[in-house]
Write an enzyme that holds these catalytic residues in place. Structure first.
Site, PDB file in Angstrom:
ATOM      1  N   GLU A   1     -10.462 -35.736-121.371  1.00  0.00           N
ATOM      2  CA  GLU A   1      -9.187 -36.448-121.518  1.00  0.00           C
ATOM      3  C   GLU A   1      -8.358 -36.482-120.237  1.00  0.00           C
ATOM      4  O   GLU A   1      -8.527 -35.709-119.316  1.00  0.00           O
ATOM      5  CB  GLU A   1      -8.355 -35.862-122.676  1.00  0.00           C
ATOM      6  CG  GLU A   1      -9.013 -36.022-124.027  1.00  0.00           C
ATOM      7  CD  GLU A   1      -8.078 -35.666-125.175  1.00  0.00           C
ATOM      8  OE1 GLU A   1      -8.129 -36.363-126.203  1.00  0.00           O
ATOM      9  OE2 GLU A   1      -7.314 -34.677-125.068  1.00  0.00           O
TER      10      GLU A   1
ATOM     11  N   ASP B   1       1.270 -36.387-124.660  1.00  0.00           N
ATOM     12  CA  ASP B   1       0.917 -36.665-123.263  1.00  0.00           C
ATOM     13  C   ASP B   1       1.952 -37.515-122.524  1.00  0.00           C
ATOM     14  O   ASP B   1       2.390 -38.558-123.027  1.00  0.00           O
ATOM     15  CB  ASP B   1      -0.400 -37.437-123.199  1.00  0.00           C
ATOM     16  CG  ASP B   1      -1.526 -36.771-123.932  1.00  0.00           C
ATOM     17  OD1 ASP B   1      -1.323 -35.693-124.502  1.00  0.00           O
ATOM     18  OD2 ASP B   1      -2.630 -37.352-123.952  1.00  0.00           O
TER      19      ASP B   1
ATOM     20  N   GLN C   1       3.405 -40.297-125.056  1.00  0.00           N
ATOM     21  CA  GLN C   1       2.901 -40.476-126.413  1.00  0.00           C
ATOM     22  C   GLN C   1       3.985 -40.073-127.402  1.00  0.00           C
ATOM     23  O   GLN C   1       4.557 -38.976-127.297  1.00  0.00           O
ATOM     24  CB  GLN C   1       1.655 -39.623-126.621  1.00  0.00           C
ATOM     25  CG  GLN C   1       0.453 -40.073-125.812  1.00  0.00           C
ATOM     26  CD  GLN C   1      -0.168 -41.327-126.393  1.00  0.00           C
ATOM     27  OE1 GLN C   1      -0.977 -41.269-127.307  1.00  0.00           O
ATOM     28  NE2 GLN C   1       0.228 -42.477-125.878  1.00  0.00           N
TER      29      GLN C   1
ATOM     30  N   ARG D   1     -11.096 -43.082-123.270  1.00  0.00           N
ATOM     31  CA  ARG D   1      -9.639 -43.261-123.279  1.00  0.00           C
ATOM     32  C   ARG D   1      -8.968 -42.765-122.004  1.00  0.00           C
ATOM     33  O   ARG D   1      -9.574 -42.180-121.140  1.00  0.00           O
ATOM     34  CB  ARG D   1      -9.041 -42.551-124.480  1.00  0.00           C
ATOM     35  CG  ARG D   1      -9.366 -41.064-124.610  1.00  0.00           C
ATOM     36  CD  ARG D   1      -8.735 -40.498-125.891  1.00  0.00           C
ATOM     37  NE  ARG D   1      -9.149 -39.131-126.168  1.00  0.00           N
ATOM     38  CZ  ARG D   1     -10.209 -38.792-126.894  1.00  0.00           C
ATOM     39  NH1 ARG D   1     -10.971 -39.744-127.414  1.00  0.00           N
ATOM     40  NH2 ARG D   1     -10.513 -37.529-127.112  1.00  0.00           N
ATOM     41  N   ASP D   2      -7.668 -43.064-121.925  1.00  0.00           N
ATOM     42  CA  ASP D   2      -6.728 -42.519-120.937  1.00  0.00           C
ATOM     43  C   ASP D   2      -6.976 -43.045-119.520  1.00  0.00           C
ATOM     44  O   ASP D   2      -7.215 -42.277-118.580  1.00  0.00           O
ATOM     45  CB  ASP D   2      -6.772 -40.980-120.922  1.00  0.00           C
ATOM     46  CG  ASP D   2      -6.683 -40.366-122.305  1.00  0.00           C
ATOM     47  OD1 ASP D   2      -6.150 -41.025-123.203  1.00  0.00           O
ATOM     48  OD2 ASP D   2      -7.154 -39.225-122.481  1.00  0.00           O
TER      49      ASP D   2
ATOM     50  N   PHE E   1      -2.560 -45.182-127.161  1.00  0.00           N
ATOM     51  CA  PHE E   1      -2.933 -43.895-126.586  1.00  0.00           C
ATOM     52  C   PHE E   1      -2.562 -43.868-125.099  1.00  0.00           C
ATOM     53  O   PHE E   1      -1.975 -44.800-124.565  1.00  0.00           O
ATOM     54  CB  PHE E   1      -4.415 -43.631-126.792  1.00  0.00           C
ATOM     55  CG  PHE E   1      -4.756 -42.993-128.120  1.00  0.00           C
ATOM     56  CD1 PHE E   1      -3.905 -43.108-129.218  1.00  0.00           C
ATOM     57  CD2 PHE E   1      -5.930 -42.280-128.282  1.00  0.00           C
ATOM     58  CE1 PHE E   1      -4.220 -42.524-130.439  1.00  0.00           C
ATOM     59  CE2 PHE E   1      -6.255 -41.684-129.497  1.00  0.00           C
ATOM     60  CZ  PHE E   1      -5.397 -41.804-130.570  1.00  0.00           C
ATOM     61  N   SER E   2      -2.958 -42.807-124.405  1.00  0.00           N
ATOM     62  CA  SER E   2      -2.444 -42.506-123.065  1.00  0.00           C
ATOM     63  C   SER E   2      -2.960 -43.466-121.991  1.00  0.00           C
ATOM     64  O   SER E   2      -3.964 -44.153-122.161  1.00  0.00           O
ATOM     65  CB  SER E   2      -2.798 -41.068-122.688  1.00  0.00           C
ATOM     66  OG  SER E   2      -2.126 -40.169-123.515  1.00  0.00           O
TER      67      SER E   2
ATOM     68  N   TRP F   1       2.066 -35.404-135.187  1.00  0.00           N
ATOM     69  CA  TRP F   1       1.291 -36.440-134.492  1.00  0.00           C
ATOM     70  C   TRP F   1       0.883 -37.546-135.460  1.00  0.00           C
ATOM     71  O   TRP F   1       0.392 -37.298-136.543  1.00  0.00           O
ATOM     72  CB  TRP F   1       0.041 -35.820-133.870  1.00  0.00           C
ATOM     73  CG  TRP F   1      -0.752 -36.785-133.048  1.00  0.00           C
ATOM     74  CD1 TRP F   1      -0.653 -36.979-131.707  1.00  0.00           C
ATOM     75  CD2 TRP F   1      -1.759 -37.695-133.511  1.00  0.00           C
ATOM     76  NE1 TRP F   1      -1.539 -37.947-131.296  1.00  0.00           N
ATOM     77  CE2 TRP F   1      -2.234 -38.411-132.380  1.00  0.00           C
ATOM     78  CE3 TRP F   1      -2.299 -37.985-134.761  1.00  0.00           C
ATOM     79  CZ2 TRP F   1      -3.218 -39.383-132.464  1.00  0.00           C
ATOM     80  CZ3 TRP F   1      -3.288 -38.968-134.848  1.00  0.00           C
ATOM     81  CH2 TRP F   1      -3.733 -39.639-133.711  1.00  0.00           C
TER      82      TRP F   1
ATOM     83  N   TRP G   1       7.959 -36.936-132.611  1.00  0.00           N
ATOM     84  CA  TRP G   1       6.916 -36.164-131.926  1.00  0.00           C
ATOM     85  C   TRP G   1       6.651 -36.754-130.554  1.00  0.00           C
ATOM     86  O   TRP G   1       6.653 -37.978-130.370  1.00  0.00           O
ATOM     87  CB  TRP G   1       5.640 -36.225-132.756  1.00  0.00           C
ATOM     88  CG  TRP G   1       4.375 -35.832-132.036  1.00  0.00           C
ATOM     89  CD1 TRP G   1       3.602 -36.638-131.236  1.00  0.00           C
ATOM     90  CD2 TRP G   1       3.727 -34.554-132.061  1.00  0.00           C
ATOM     91  NE1 TRP G   1       2.521 -35.933-130.750  1.00  0.00           N
ATOM     92  CE2 TRP G   1       2.575 -34.642-131.251  1.00  0.00           C
ATOM     93  CE3 TRP G   1       4.009 -33.343-132.696  1.00  0.00           C
ATOM     94  CZ2 TRP G   1       1.702 -33.582-131.060  1.00  0.00           C
ATOM     95  CZ3 TRP G   1       3.142 -32.276-132.502  1.00  0.00           C
ATOM     96  CH2 TRP G   1       2.004 -32.406-131.693  1.00  0.00           C
TER      97      TRP G   1
END
Length: 545
Positions: A297, A127, A143, A252-253, A183-184, A151, A124
């Site tokens: 996000e 991002d 990701q 996040r991100d 994560f991103s 996911w 999978w």
């Protein structure tokens, strides 16, 4: 005491029924894993000397698998790798080493494999992360769940390209750790040695990412001194633990940029209901500065010239969903000039732009995740075409435009071109292309006496323009000339996706291919008395050939 002595070995025996372990001396490039979507996910842990242990959950098949996935373990060659599994020995013992991935003979030839968009070999993706150019290479981190086509288990996958079109997939860059899954985030080149990791003349490539656990999402960093091939995580991670400040898990991100006027680093971080601004001089200690509500996000913040004028620049802030604000930025506070606008709709999500593009190039290049399922394939997800972002003056003020990068032109060969056609004549001429699984079509249509009109592919509306309500592919659309009856569209059709760039990129529609199985029309213009002023057809080369 005797009672507990008796119970303890019984408990150990009970637990052993649900766990298995193997130890492999790694002497091949890949570990291949059989996967069954019918199996429940079970925890698997990997332990090797000199490597931080990591764990995943996996639907390991004990007999009949649906597909195979793999880990590139070339970085572990010569080491003993212990694999613990909550399932049984039968499934675990089906894992095997090889210098080829299982199914390599059909790689990139699969039925639903995108033919001119990046997709990972197996597993999978979502991002894009850490988009950065350095020493002739465009890096695409992303990701990635290497263990399944759904996911989970977020890692950072990695691919590089010389032209943003043809990609070489590299080994996994970042693995889950004790702080959580990966994560991103983003990446920068630390030319000034702000973090202190540079080695001689080699600047550190530094990645900023979110480590996500069941309790919180914290911001971390890692550095590379070999052009992103191997990574060392900062030993004092996390850099920011927003849970302590906001009592929110949605933090996040991180997007990190250099702000030249004040000579400091800026981190834009999605927190709570929007994007927060943090600043730093050493990339390790970060100070909270401000917050802009209204985004979700994958933040972005960059400066663009309006109409290419270097003396007229504005800042753009956006999030994952295709909406943006235009405004000013003083290094600590982003001030919007107006409300939010959209520049795309549909299946594009979490788009990010490249850092460290040479001044001689000067483009703001974007790649976004295509949230488009690939069916019963051993891979899922894709990246949409790279585009150039620009600010252009419109009747409503400056707006963000997005058009495919010039490098894509090498993939397309014009094979037919017509002008001034009726829709019926155009449909007849297009019949010979109905069976093509990849195609590019450029058109300019005039909606004379039509209240709504469009262009279909086997019943799916690639263009759907309702002039009564000013809706174009489901979004409000007002052309530059409000009385204009004309519309241009540049359409890119791949095996599972459709991208439609309207009026030179002022609005882009991203679609998954959903043909009506009972429809026999193929490529089909519809609407009352519409005119096809221009129509061009291009054949497409596969990027995998």
């Amino acid at each position: 005491m005797k009672r507990y002595i008796l119970i303890f070995p019984i408990l150990l025996a009970y637990l052993s029924l649900f766990s298995a372990e193997i130890t492999l001396t790694i002497n091949k490039k890949f570990l291949n894993f059989p996967i069954s979507q019918q199996e429940d996910r079970k925890k698997m842990q990997f332990i090797a000397d000199g490597v931080e242990p990591w764990s995943v959950v996996v639907r390991l098949a004990d007999s009949k698998e649906d597909y195979w996935v793999f880990y590139d373990v070339s970085h572990l060659k010569g080491k003993k790798l212990k694999i613990n599994f909550e399932g049984d020995d039968t499934a675990l013992n089906r894992i095997y080493q090889s210098d080829e991935i299982q199914g390599h003979e059909s790689l990139y030839k699969e039925e639903n494999r995108p033919q001119f968009h990046f997709s990972t070999k197996r597993g999978w993706i979502n991002d894009p992360n850490g988009l950065i150019y350095y020493d002739g290479e465009y890096h695409l981190f992303y990701q990635h769940n290497p263990m399944e086509r759904e996911w989970e288990n977020m890692h950072w996958g990695h691919a590089v390209s010389k032209d943003l079109i043809h990609w070489e997939e590299l080994p996994t860059a970042l693995y889950p750790d004790k702080l959580g899954t990966m994560f991103s985030g983003s990446a920068i080149m630390d030319y000034n040695n702000s973090a202190g990791y540079n080695k001689g003349k080699e600047p550190a490539m530094i990645a900023f990412y979110t480590a996500a656990s069941s309790d919180r999402q914290v911001q971390c960093m890692a550095y590379s001194l070999d052009k992103g091939r191997t990574w060392t995580k900062y030993d004092k991670n996390p850099l920011i633990d927003s849970k302590e400040k906001w009592n929110s898990q949605d933090t996040r991100d991180p997007k990190v940029i250099w702000y030249e006027p004040s000579k400091h680093w800026v981190m834009v971080l999605n927190e709570r209901d929007g994007h927060s601004i943090y600043t730093s001089t050493d990339l390790k200690d970060w100070n909270y500065e401000s917050h802009v509500s209204g985004f979700w996000e994958c933040p972005e913040l960059f400066e663009l010239s309006v109409d290419g004028d270097p003396n007229n620049k504005k800042w753009v802030m956006y999030g994952a969903t295709g909406t943006y604000m235009i405004g000013s930025f003083d290094g600590k506070v982003f001030t919007p000039e107006n409300g939010k606008y959209f520049y795309n709709s549909g299946h594009l999500y979490a788009a990010q732009t490249y850092s460290n593009i040479p001044d001689s190039d000067g483009r703001r290049i974007q790649i976004g995740w295509g949230r488009i399922p690939q069916g019963d394939m051993p891979f899922n997800g894709m990246m949409m075409l790279p585009t150039v972002l620009s600010l252009k003056t419109t009747k409503d003020g400056p707006r963000l435009f997005s058009e495919p990068i010039k490098e894509t032109e090498k993939l397309f060969t014009k094979v037919d071109s017509w002008k001034n056609l009726s829709s019926g004549k155009a449909n007849d001429l297009l019949k010979k292309y109905n069976s093509h699984d990849k195609l590019r079509i450029k058109t300019r249509i005039k909606l004379s006496h039509a209240t709504d009109a469009g262009f279909n592919l086997y019943g799916q509306r690639m263009i759907s323009y309702d002039m009564n309500s000013n809706m174009l592919n489901g979004m409000f659309f007002s052309p530059e000339d409000p009385t204009s009856m004309e519309l241009t569209a540049d359409i890119y059709i791949d095996r599972t996706s459709i991208e439609v760039f309207f009026n030179h990129g002022i609005y882009t529609s991203y679609l998954g291919r959903t043909p009506d199985p009972n429809n026999k029309e193929g490529l089909h213009f519809w609407g009352n008395n519409i005119e096809i002023l221009e129509l061009e057809v291009y054949e497409v080369k596969s990027i995998w050939e």
